[in-house]
Enzyme design. Sequence first.
Site, PDB file in Angstrom:
ATOM      1  N   ALA A  65     -26.914  -6.700  53.886  1.00  0.00           N
ATOM      2  CA  ALA A  65     -27.653  -7.872  53.420  1.00  0.00           C
ATOM      3  C   ALA A  65     -29.045  -7.808  54.033  1.00  0.00           C
ATOM      4  O   ALA A  65     -29.245  -7.179  55.078  1.00  0.00           O
ATOM      5  CB  ALA A  65     -26.927  -9.136  53.849  1.00  0.00           C
ATOM      6  N   GLY A 109     -23.132  -5.634  54.190  1.00  0.00           N
ATOM      7  CA  GLY A 109     -22.944  -6.047  52.803  1.00  0.00           C
ATOM      8  C   GLY A 109     -22.887  -4.866  51.838  1.00  0.00           C
ATOM      9  O   GLY A 109     -22.273  -4.958  50.775  1.00  0.00           O
ATOM     10  N   GLU A 112     -19.421  -3.690  52.006  1.00  0.00           N
ATOM     11  CA  GLU A 112     -18.601  -4.727  51.364  1.00  0.00           C
ATOM     12  C   GLU A 112     -18.759  -4.703  49.837  1.00  0.00           C
ATOM     13  O   GLU A 112     -17.796  -4.912  49.108  1.00  0.00           O
ATOM     14  CB  GLU A 112     -18.991  -6.098  51.928  1.00  0.00           C
ATOM     15  N   GLU A 132     -22.597  -5.775  61.574  1.00  0.00           N
ATOM     16  CA  GLU A 132     -23.107  -7.145  61.717  1.00  0.00           C
ATOM     17  C   GLU A 132     -22.995  -7.644  63.154  1.00  0.00           C
ATOM     18  O   GLU A 132     -23.763  -8.489  63.586  1.00  0.00           O
ATOM     19  CB  GLU A 132     -22.345  -8.105  60.781  1.00  0.00           C
TER      20      GLU A 132
END
Length: 258
Positions: A65, A109, A112, A132
């Site tokens: 992200a 992300g 993911e 993260e």
Amino acid sequence: MAFEMITVDTEDYVALIRLNRPDALNALNSQLLDELCTALEEADGSEKVRCIVITGSEKAFAAGADIKEMSEKSFVDVFTENMFAGANDRITRIRKPVIAAVAGYALGGGCELAMACDFIIAADTAKFGQPEINLGVMAGLGGTQRLTRFVGKSKSMDMNLTGRFMTAEEAERAGLVSRVVPAKKLMEEAMAAAQKIAEKSMLSVMAIKESVNRSYETTLAEGILFERRVFHSMFATEDQKEGMSAFMEKRQPQFRDK
Ligand code: HXC
């Protein structure tokens, strides 16, 4: 919708979606995620598409992200906008198969997103991770949930708690990716797999996707029952008659999705 952070090319019933934010290693900001979800939904609804491939660049599938976009947000911001819930839900609703073709970094992300696809074909350069924890947060788009189901508790804890990266080879051994191929062959292999799927009956393809995904959501007994009911229902299709007749007549089936 005109896209700025992805490209979409559709050929021979395969939609190839390429994440295209090279300056940020395809970091997933809200615009990119919205474009990606919109492209997936358009492909899902298009008669010209029977299989979807998502890829990034040679260096990065997606490095996570967008940290710059997230850094100033408060709890109230992310709670109110329900950060990433929309993207997760929209990707999960896609009924046609989605293959992730991953080279380079698939982190946070990015990892993911790859896991939210139906299967992952990795280049030998791929690196997977949930780093993260190094940012003082944790995974937020399935990294503690999908990864645990795919590779088991021990390795998922290791990845999420240490933030270390997994090589493609380790990812294949652990069951995170379906196959590893030389980086130069990644797109050829991914497109060939997509092409092969595109030739099948869409009824079988979508039923299989639904049924395999069901195995992650329910008990074995319920899953087996669900599978059997869907299997039985396929005998109401013309494609079942065609597929079995073609086998007996020693010819290729001509599926019509009926
Ligand atoms: C914003 C990012 C980014 C990210 C890289 N960039 N990752 N920008 N968000 N996640 C930007 C860098 O700031 C830099 O821009 C440019 O991309 C190139 O990156 P470099 O770091 O210079 O490249 P390199 O040295 O090769 O290192 C590659 C890397 C590193 C190891 C992948 O960039 C990295 O550690 N990135 C962050 C990975 C990460 O923590 N991901 C998890 C994010 S949190 P400038 O402008 O400086 O040149 C997350 C939460 C998930 O994903 C929740 C659900 C979605």
